[in-house]
Design an enzyme around this catalytic site. Structure first.
Site, PDB file in Angstrom:
ATOM      1  N   HIS B 112     -69.462  31.009  30.960  1.00 57.94           N
ATOM      2  CA  HIS B 112     -70.489  31.171  32.001  1.00 57.94           C
ATOM      3  C   HIS B 112     -69.971  30.894  33.398  1.00 57.94           C
ATOM      4  O   HIS B 112     -70.739  30.892  34.357  1.00 57.94           O
ATOM      5  CB  HIS B 112     -71.673  30.244  31.729  1.00 57.94           C
ATOM      6  CG  HIS B 112     -72.307  30.431  30.386  1.00 57.94           C
ATOM      7  ND1 HIS B 112     -71.904  29.722  29.267  1.00 57.94           N
ATOM      8  CD2 HIS B 112     -73.308  31.242  29.965  1.00 57.94           C
ATOM      9  CE1 HIS B 112     -72.626  30.091  28.218  1.00 57.94           C
ATOM     10  NE2 HIS B 112     -73.496  31.012  28.615  1.00 57.94           N
ATOM     11  N   ASP B 213     -36.520   5.288   8.368  1.00 56.42           N
ATOM     12  CA  ASP B 213     -35.789   5.896   7.258  1.00 56.42           C
ATOM     13  C   ASP B 213     -34.451   6.511   7.667  1.00 56.42           C
ATOM     14  O   ASP B 213     -34.361   7.703   7.923  1.00 56.42           O
ATOM     15  CB  ASP B 213     -36.697   6.944   6.585  1.00 56.42           C
ATOM     16  CG  ASP B 213     -36.144   7.421   5.257  1.00 56.42           C
ATOM     17  OD1 ASP B 213     -34.953   7.183   4.985  1.00 56.42           O
ATOM     18  OD2 ASP B 213     -36.898   8.051   4.496  1.00 56.42           O
ATOM     19  N   HIS B 216     -32.779   8.421   3.973  1.00 55.52           N
ATOM     20  CA  HIS B 216     -32.876   9.780   3.446  1.00 55.52           C
ATOM     21  C   HIS B 216     -31.725  10.669   3.927  1.00 55.52           C
ATOM     22  O   HIS B 216     -31.389  11.659   3.288  1.00 55.52           O
ATOM     23  CB  HIS B 216     -34.206  10.425   3.864  1.00 55.52           C
ATOM     24  CG  HIS B 216     -34.209  10.975   5.263  1.00 55.52           C
ATOM     25  ND1 HIS B 216     -34.205  10.186   6.388  1.00 55.52           N
ATOM     26  CD2 HIS B 216     -34.187  12.250   5.724  1.00 55.52           C
ATOM     27  CE1 HIS B 216     -34.201  10.937   7.473  1.00 55.52           C
ATOM     28  NE2 HIS B 216     -34.178  12.192   7.101  1.00 55.52           N
ATOM     29  N   HIS B 221     -30.049  15.438   3.931  1.00 54.08           N
ATOM     30  CA  HIS B 221     -29.329  16.269   4.901  1.00 54.08           C
ATOM     31  C   HIS B 221     -27.878  16.525   4.508  1.00 54.08           C
ATOM     32  O   HIS B 221     -27.042  16.844   5.344  1.00 54.08           O
ATOM     33  CB  HIS B 221     -29.411  15.628   6.287  1.00 54.08           C
ATOM     34  CG  HIS B 221     -30.823  15.467   6.767  1.00 54.08           C
ATOM     35  ND1 HIS B 221     -31.718  16.513   6.777  1.00 54.08           N
ATOM     36  CD2 HIS B 221     -31.508  14.395   7.220  1.00 54.08           C
ATOM     37  CE1 HIS B 221     -32.898  16.077   7.232  1.00 54.08           C
ATOM     38  NE2 HIS B 221     -32.795  14.794   7.497  1.00 54.08           N
ATOM     39  N   ASP B 366     -36.314  18.239   6.154  1.00 52.66           N
ATOM     40  CA  ASP B 366     -37.456  17.338   6.322  1.00 52.66           C
ATOM     41  C   ASP B 366     -38.750  18.055   5.956  1.00 52.66           C
ATOM     42  O   ASP B 366     -39.595  17.519   5.236  1.00 52.66           O
ATOM     43  CB  ASP B 366     -37.530  16.822   7.761  1.00 52.66           C
ATOM     44  CG  ASP B 366     -36.410  15.838   8.071  1.00 52.66           C
ATOM     45  OD1 ASP B 366     -35.969  15.131   7.150  1.00 52.66           O
ATOM     46  OD2 ASP B 366     -35.973  15.793   9.235  1.00 52.66           O
TER      47      ASP B 366
END
Lengths: 176, 447
Positions: B112, B213, B216, B221, B366
């Site tokens: 509007h 972390d 991991h 990886h 990931d």
């Protein structure tokens, strides 16, 4: 704009040869023959998929990231080679079990010859399915420069314009 | 504070995480009631990242982003200040700004035509006099983000007017955040472009991993390590030397010490960045941050609670925007020291995107992990399974001479426990201050 369509046998032959080249390239990707796929690229390849943003019509000049901006891919031969070797590492979890992909390459337009080679645009549709039921479809345009090489071509430049801004996948662990 | 009755979710949150046992029930990551409670009790009380100063350098520059699930526009003002407001017209709720970023004189609603200025104040209502008589422009302005903090190049916002100062919210986490931001007297600048991609997973998996972390990386990886590090390995069987830090405010970081600095950074972002970090980049960092932060710490990952994460020296920075309990959008970008050479900036640009982005050879895995975790959690039995967050229980301490806060070995989960302890406290104590009054209890309690 006039869309002039000429009857040109030399152009038809060129289109035929380029199409065969791209179909062969697509098959190498879909068959997961990545070292052979990499061999289609010139040693000085620049393989780029710019970031894309949602912009108003007035601001469309900023839709794609520029050369100093980050990108979804910005690769030279060595970095493509690294990605290809990742596939063969035996621990490439994002693609092991591997995706099932199908690359459809169509709407070929030959824009003409430059110093670097033949400038070519195609549309692509890439279907990707992996694991139990993860399915994604990517569409967009490839802007390639092909350099004649041993009766065929080598890809000297590839710019991939993806028709998404927010990327609708959890990883770009495959090639377009 | 909260608009809903969250009694049932609060009771669940009290039960789900047991810090002393080192367990968390998987429903934390999938329960829709818990998620709605998080939006109110975490994302409306905590400081949330909005933008880097250089992403909106000039008056009128704006960026559309999110605070939790709230769409906001962050705008550079004419006086150089920064304001942010909910991206919603006050008339019928239309999204005011539909561009990701750009330059604006004002923001006019396409529905509007109500117009708001750069600070979100209502400045024009079509047919106002004839149709309304009078609209109180001030009262009907876009909902302002009441608190904005600017910290060493970063801009944060908070919906809670009574929130603590941002530096108090950080506490001793500032010591670790400054390694990202304060290595050079010139400060940092953002490399252009924000990567945005969708991962169907709960936001806490990502936030916790960056807090706590390092563990991991050795396995998840492996393939990236195999193609970037000669010999394909960077840690001995004993894991190497490093530390993890946990904050009573939920922040966390982990990092290695000494050996492998150049090799790892070269693997992550390329040899030119590895060289820079050992040479001119290190000189100014040691000068500003001291020997420990400037030279010894590396391979650092960090989360500022709740969802702002980054890797100093690699220089990737991101927010995990929650999109329901089962989905996030990752918004990732890179920064670089403003006085780095063009070659170093280019090396960071390509090195960053090749390693840490949706296509990044380190980041691809990931997504794979979090997606599959979340899919499994659609199962009712998986959902009430307990997860093990017990690594390094009782082995962290608060009297390390070099590192402030609660610190233990890098391969630990005390930062994850700190993250969930703060999460649980905010979910279960809606009126409590965001900064806990009592000292963190874990350190040494069963050492």
């Amino acid at each position: 704009m006039m869309l002039e369509v000429k009857d040109d046998l030399a152009q038809m032959l060129l289109h035929y040869r380029i199409e065969r080249f791209f179909y062969g390239e697509a098959a190498l990707l879909d068959d997961r023959r990545y070292p052979e796929w990499l061999a289609l690229f010139a040693p000085d390849i620049r393989y780029v998929m710019p970031l894309r943003t949602t912009r108003t019509g007035r601001d469309l000049k900023h839709e794609f990231g520029g050369p100093k901006d980050s990108a979804m891919f910005d690769e030279d031969h060595a970095s493509l080679d690294m990605r290809v070797r990742k596939f063969a590492s035996g621990t490439n979890w994002a693609e092991d079990p591997p995706s099932r992909t199908r690359h459809f390459i169509t709407n070929l337009r030959v824009d003409g010859e430059t110093d670097e080679g033949i400038a070519v645009r195609t549309a692509f549709l890439v279907y990707r399915n992996r694991l139990e039921r993860q399915t994604e479809i990517f569409a967009g345009e490839r802007q390639d420069v092909l350099r004649p090489h041993e009766g065929g071509f080598r890809i000297a430049r590839r710019r991939i314009l993806l028709d998404q801004s927010t990327l609708l996948t959890s990883s770009l662990s495959f090639f377009i | 504070m909260t608009g809903e009755n969250h009694a049932s979710a609060r009771a669940k949150a009290r039960r789900i995480f047991d810090r002393d046992a080192g367990t968390i029930e998987a429903s934390a990551y999938v329960d829709p009631e818990i998620y709605q409670l998080e939006l109110d009790s975490v994302f409306k009380r905590c400081w949330l990242f909005l933008a880097h100063e250089t992403q909106i350098p000039k008056a009128g520059d704006f960026l559309s982003t999110y605070m939790g699930e709230d769409p906001v526009v962050v705008v550079r003002q004419k006086d150089g200040g920064v304001k942010a407001f909910l991206n919603q017209c006050r008339h019928r709720g239309m999204r005011l700004c539909r561009s990701d970023a750009g330059q604006a004189r004002n923001f006019s609603c396409i529905y509007h035509g109500w117009v708001y200025d750069l600070g979100g104040e209502l400045i024009n209502v079509p047919l106002e006099e004839h149709a309304y008589g009078k609209v109180d422009h001030k009262a009907w302005s876009a909902r302002a983000v009441p608190r904005i903090a600017r910290y060493k190049g970063l801009i944060f916002g908070c919906w809670d007017e009574n929130a603590p100062e941002f530096t108090d919210y950080l506490g001793d986490a500032a010591f670790y955040l400054d390694i990202l931001l304060d290595r050079s007297p010139a400060g940092t600048e953002a490399i252009g472009g924000i990567h945005k991609w969708v991962i169907p997973c709960n936001w806490k998996f990502a936030a916790e991993q960056f807090a706590s972390d390092s563990y991991h990386a050795m396995f998840a990886h492996l393939s990236a390590v195999a193609v970037t590090i000669p010999g394909g390995s960077y840690a001995g069987s004993d894991g190497g030397d490093g530390r993890q830090y946990s904050s009573d405010r939920g922040h966390g970081t982990g990092f290695m010490l000494d050996a492998g600095r150049r090799e790892l950074l070269s693997a992550f972002v390329g040899p030119e960045v590895g060289r820079y970090a050992m040479e001119e980049g290190m000189a100014s960092a040691v000068d500003r941050l001291g020997h420990v932060r400037g030279q010894r710490m590396h391979a650092q990952h960090m989360t500022v609670f709740p969802n702002f994460s980054f890797l100093p020296s690699v220089n990737t920075v991101r927010v995990w925007h929650p999109k329901g309990p089962n989905e996030i959008e990752v918004w990732a970008w890179s920064l670089v020291e403003a006085d780095a050479s063009d070659e170093v900036k280019e090396a960071y640009r390509v090195g960053g995107l090749r390693s840490f982005s949706a296509s990044g050879i380190f980041e691809q895995e990931d997504g794979e992990n979090w997606v599959e975790i979340q899919r499994v959690l659609q199962s009712p039995t998986a959902r009430d399974t307990l997860f093990h967050v017990g690594m390094g229980m009782g082995k962290s301490r608060k009297d390390d001479p070099d590192f402030p806060g609660e610190v233990g070995w890098i391969f630990s989960e005390h930062a994850a426990r700190g993250f969930y302890a703060q999460w649980q406290r905010l979910l279960t104590e809606p009126e409590a201050p965001v900064i806990p009054a009592a000292a963190d209890k874990e350190a040494g309690h069963d050492a």
